[in-house]
Design a protein around this motif. Structure first.
Motif, PDB file in Angstrom:
ATOM      1  N   ARG A   1       0.834  -1.204   0.000  1.00 53.22           N
ATOM      2  CA  ARG A   1       0.000   0.000   0.000  1.00 53.22           C
ATOM      3  C   ARG A   1       0.867   1.252   0.000  1.00 53.22           C
ATOM      4  NH1 ARG A   1      -3.843  -0.938   4.310  1.00 53.22           N
ATOM      5  NH2 ARG A   1      -4.574  -2.399   2.726  1.00 53.22           N
ATOM      6  N   ALA A   2       1.945   1.233   0.758  1.00 52.62           N
ATOM      7  CA  ALA A   2       2.848   2.390   0.813  1.00 52.62           C
ATOM      8  C   ALA A   2       3.453   2.676  -0.564  1.00 52.62           C
ATOM      9  CB  ALA A   2       3.949   2.142   1.840  1.00 52.62           C
ATOM     10  N   ILE A   3       3.856   1.621  -1.261  1.00 49.12           N
ATOM     11  CA  ILE A   3       4.432   1.788  -2.604  1.00 49.12           C
ATOM     12  C   ILE A   3       3.403   2.403  -3.545  1.00 49.12           C
ATOM     13  CG2 ILE A   3       5.348   0.551  -4.610  1.00 49.12           C
ATOM     14  CD1 ILE A   3       6.489  -1.525  -2.605  1.00 49.12           C
ATOM     15  N   GLY A   4       2.174   1.888  -3.491  1.00 47.41           N
ATOM     16  CA  GLY A   4       1.125   2.412  -4.355  1.00 47.41           C
ATOM     17  C   GLY A   4       0.799   3.862  -4.056  1.00 47.41           C
ATOM     18  N   GLN A   5       0.618   4.185  -2.776  1.00 51.58           N
ATOM     19  CA  GLN A   5       0.254   5.547  -2.399  1.00 51.58           C
ATOM     20  C   GLN A   5       1.328   6.552  -2.791  1.00 51.58           C
ATOM     21  OE1 GLN A   5      -0.805   5.704   1.763  1.00 51.58           O
ATOM     22  NE2 GLN A   5      -2.649   4.466   1.498  1.00 51.58           N
ATOM     23  N   ALA A   6       2.583   6.141  -2.716  1.00 49.29           N
ATOM     24  CA  ALA A   6       3.683   7.047  -3.066  1.00 49.29           C
ATOM     25  C   ALA A   6       3.623   7.469  -4.535  1.00 49.29           C
ATOM     26  CB  ALA A   6       5.026   6.383  -2.764  1.00 49.29           C
ATOM     27  N   LEU A   7       3.062   6.600  -5.380  1.00 49.42           N
ATOM     28  CA  LEU A   7       3.030   6.863  -6.822  1.00 49.42           C
ATOM     29  C   LEU A   7       1.737   7.536  -7.280  1.00 49.42           C
ATOM     30  CD1 LEU A   7       4.462   3.439  -8.085  1.00 49.42           C
ATOM     31  CD2 LEU A   7       5.689   5.620  -7.947  1.00 49.42           C
ATOM     32  N   VAL A   8       0.841   7.858  -6.346  1.00 43.28           N
ATOM     33  CA  VAL A   8      -0.499   8.292  -6.742  1.00 43.28           C
ATOM     34  C   VAL A   8      -0.627   9.803  -6.892  1.00 43.28           C
ATOM     35  CG1 VAL A   8      -2.885   8.456  -5.939  1.00 43.28           C
ATOM     36  CG2 VAL A   8      -1.711   6.265  -5.869  1.00 43.28           C
ATOM     37  N   LEU A   9      -0.342  10.568  -5.846  1.00 43.53           N
ATOM     38  CA  LEU A   9      -0.816  11.944  -5.795  1.00 43.53           C
ATOM     39  C   LEU A   9      -0.104  12.897  -6.753  1.00 43.53           C
ATOM     40  CD1 LEU A   9      -3.029  13.429  -4.137  1.00 43.53           C
ATOM     41  CD2 LEU A   9      -1.125  14.558  -3.000  1.00 43.53           C
ATOM     42  N   THR A  10       1.214  12.809  -6.863  1.00 39.72           N
ATOM     43  CA  THR A  10       1.949  13.754  -7.711  1.00 39.72           C
ATOM     44  C   THR A  10       1.511  13.670  -9.170  1.00 39.72           C
ATOM     45  OG1 THR A  10       3.821  13.523  -6.187  1.00 39.72           O
ATOM     46  CG2 THR A  10       4.241  14.638  -8.272  1.00 39.72           C
ATOM     47  N   PRO A  11       1.454  12.471  -9.780  1.00 35.00           N
ATOM     48  CA  PRO A  11       0.976  12.416 -11.175  1.00 35.00           C
ATOM     49  C   PRO A  11      -0.485  12.828 -11.334  1.00 35.00           C
ATOM     50  CG  PRO A  11       1.419  10.199 -10.324  1.00 35.00           C
ATOM     51  CD  PRO A  11       1.964  11.161  -9.329  1.00 35.00           C
ATOM     52  N   ILE A  12      -1.337  12.476 -10.366  1.00 33.17           N
ATOM     53  CA  ILE A  12      -2.749  12.876 -10.466  1.00 33.17           C
ATOM     54  C   ILE A  12      -2.858  14.402 -10.463  1.00 33.17           C
ATOM     55  CG2 ILE A  12      -4.959  12.921  -9.255  1.00 33.17           C
ATOM     56  CD1 ILE A  12      -4.477  10.112  -8.347  1.00 33.17           C
ATOM     57  N   THR A  13      -2.066  15.058  -9.601  1.00 28.35           N
ATOM     58  CA  THR A  13      -2.094  16.522  -9.536  1.00 28.35           C
ATOM     59  C   THR A  13      -1.633  17.129 -10.853  1.00 28.35           C
ATOM     60  OG1 THR A  13      -1.610  16.404  -7.170  1.00 28.35           O
ATOM     61  CG2 THR A  13      -1.301  18.526  -8.229  1.00 28.35           C
ATOM     62  N   ALA A  14      -0.597  16.561 -11.450  1.00 29.51           N
ATOM     63  CA  ALA A  14      -0.100  17.066 -12.731  1.00 29.51           C
ATOM     64  C   ALA A  14      -1.161  16.918 -13.826  1.00 29.51           C
ATOM     65  CB  ALA A  14       1.167  16.307 -13.128  1.00 29.51           C
ATOM     66  N   ILE A  15      -1.858  15.785 -13.835  1.00 28.95           N
ATOM     67  CA  ILE A  15      -2.901  15.549 -14.834  1.00 28.95           C
ATOM     68  C   ILE A  15      -4.077  16.490 -14.613  1.00 28.95           C
ATOM     69  CG2 ILE A  15      -4.631  13.859 -15.605  1.00 28.95           C
ATOM     70  CD1 ILE A  15      -2.449  11.697 -14.920  1.00 28.95           C
ATOM     71  N   THR A  16      -4.483  16.640 -13.353  1.00 25.03           N
ATOM     72  CA  THR A  16      -5.650  17.467 -13.022  1.00 25.03           C
ATOM     73  C   THR A  16      -5.427  18.928 -13.382  1.00 25.03           C
ATOM     74  OG1 THR A  16      -6.134  15.975 -11.170  1.00 25.03           O
ATOM     75  CG2 THR A  16      -7.263  18.079 -11.183  1.00 25.03           C
TER      76      THR A  16
END
Length: 527
Positions: free
Chosen positions: A379-394
């Motif tokens: 879960r930690a690995i997944g969460q680390a990869l989530v927010l920064t790219p989502i913010t860039a896309i949004t």
């Protein structure tokens, strides 16, 4: 090439001064503490409930009231920071945040705890979008990815580590101490911001131009909605007149709020941004990720406390492994985004996050702290990869003038997803426990020899441990068997709840692929 790549690698940019970096880092302290305090009470709920004399059914309000305060104030922040000046507004709330936090430690009943937590959330919610705004305004484009990674660390690491800190303090020093830890970081933050932010005049004339109808309808509608979600499960939903009336209030006020925002000249929340494809998809993904982020950190402590009888510190130690690896991984994400499409990084992160939830579906009475170690690392690995790219896309394609509005809307909806998710997952857990209890109960009947044998064993156990009356021992055996059925049903209910979170994340991962690839010309770097 992603928007982040454009920011970092195109036109040469000046580097931020030490003064500007101090301001940004101080802002991140505020965002971290504000988000940390959403979940810091989760591992300690049973202790707090005992301390203020409320039942377990009401404990979720200790977290939810804080979230409501944050959700209501986040979209107000851009407007009020213009009215009262950025520096003055953030400093006042930096001081109010620890004061309301300390006040929580001195509460003696649920009502006063809810009020103080709500006010604490109202002050803390200001610090989240203002930290994000400082990344965009204080740092040049070439250094914004580093600031974005720091913000991502606050949003994902803070909820994960919150129960660990709360559990340790509760077991060793008492539950009240978790509300004192905000004092020193807030003092450091206030001094740093006072020294580095430029003074600007207030613009009180803007109060006349405020979208006050929107502010009022949003506050009432969101508060009513959250109360419905929190109380509906206990009151059997729409069979309760109270829930029925409150639902009507929520529908009427939120519908009115949406109409106002779409028609008023200067809306509080710029809903027209949702017409942009990437922003709309990013918001949906943010909401679903919010449900999962806050939901997992709410459900897992409940399981460990209710089923395995872990104390607050033990719960915190289990959840620590969801947070600690992110310290190492999140700083690497901007480098990955220079080489790979942000959509695929986000898809991978959300998929790994979902996989970690599905790993917890097949729970049994043997699943305790050690069995959650690998799922929590995943879960930690997944969460680390989530927010920064989502913010860039949004934010790809969002104009500079709309940056504050976009930040407020996405942060509000992510936290709203967390608040709705916490309440909804609690309902899912209750309903699935009832379902499994009925199914198991149909099999555990006196018509079966296995049940007779089990009751005889339990009766013999109680007689061997001091119960001289055979009839009383037999009665205790029936009660003990009922508890075993209830515990097993509860375990299966928790497994189903993790499955629901996993499915929501799978939907989020697929939705992200429908976003357009962030382009340099329209992304954040074009601001």
């Amino acid at each position: 090439m992603s928007a982040i790549t454009f920011n970092a690698a195109s036109v040469p940019q000046p580097r931020a001064s030490t003064k500007e970096w101090i301001a940004v880092l101080a802002g991140m302290i505020g965002a971290f503490m504000a988000i940390l305090n959403i979940q810091i009470t989760n591992a300690s709920l049973l202790d707090i409930e005992g301390g203020i004399g409320t039942g377990v059914d009401n404990g979720a309000w200790i977290s939810t009231s804080y979230l409501i305060g944050e959700i209501v104030v986040i979209p107000l922040t851009a407007y009020f920071s213009s009215v009262f000046s950025f520096r003055r507004y953030i400093l006042v709330n930096t001081i109010l945040f620890p004061l309301f936090s300390i006040a929580c430690a001195f509460t003696h009943d649920l009502g006063s705890m809810i009020v103080m937590r709500g006010l604490q959330g109202f002050a803390g919610g200001v610090l989240i979008p203002m930290a994000f705004t400082m990344v965009l305004t204080k740092l040049p484009k070439s250094q914004q990815p580093a600031g974005l990674a720091l913000f991502a660390l606050s949003v994902t690491f803070a909820p994960a580590i919150g129960p660990t800190i709360g559990g340790y303090l509760t077991e060793n020093y008492g539950w009240q101490t978790i509300f004192f830890i905000n004092a020193v970081p807030s003092a450091v933050m206030a001094v740093a911001l006072a020294a580095t932010l430029d003074k600007t005049p207030m613009q009180l004339h803007l109060l006349k131009e405020g979208d006050w109808a929107g502010i009022f309808t949003m506050a009432v509608g969101l508060s009513a909605l959250q109360t419905v979600l929190e109380e509906g499960n206990k009151d059997d939903w729409f069979s309760s007149p109270f829930i029925l009336k409150l639902s009507a209030v929520a529908v009427v006020f939120l519908a009115t709020f949406i109409w106002i925002e779409l028609t008023v000249e200067k809306p509080l929340v710029k809903l027209s941004l949702l017409k942009q494809r990437n922003f709309a998809i990013g918001v949906v993904v943010n909401v679903l990720v919010g449900v999962a982020l806050f939901g997992t950190v709410y459900i897992l402590p409940q399981y460990l406390g209710q089923v395995q009888r872990y104390n607050a510190e033990q719960i915190g130690n289990v959840l620590a492994w969801t947070g600690l690896p992110q310290l190492l991984l999140i700083p690497l994400v901007p480098m990955l985004m220079k080489r790979f499409d942000a959509r695929y990084i986000g898809f991978l992160g959300i998929s790994i996050f979902a996989a970690s939830c599905f790993m917890n579906v097949m729970l049994s009475p043997d699943n305790a702290g050690d069995q959650f170690w690998i799922p929590n690392i995943v879960r930690a690995i997944g969460q680390a990869l989530v927010l920064t790219p989502i913010t860039a896309i949004t934010t790809a394609g969002i104009a500079a003038a709309d940056a504050a509005a976009a930040s407020g809307l996405t942060n509000m909806l992510r936290n709203l997803g967390g608040a709705v998710g916490t309440a909804t997952l609690g309902t899912v857990l209750t309903k699935r426990e009832q379902f499994h209890s009925n199914i198991i109960g149909q099999s555990v009947t006196l018509a079966r020899d296995e049940v007779h044998q089990r009751l005889d064993q339990l009766t013999g156990y109680f007689i061997a441990h001091g119960v001289s009356d055979h009839a009383l021992a037999a009665q205790q055996a029936v009660v003990a068997l009922g508890r075993l059925v209830k515990r097993q049903a509860l375990i299966l209910g928790f497994g189903d709840t993790f499955a629901v979170i996993g499915v929501l994340l799978a939907i989020a991962a697929i939705a992200l692929l429908f976003a357009e690839k962030p382009k340099a010309a329209g992304g954040a770097g074009a601001h």
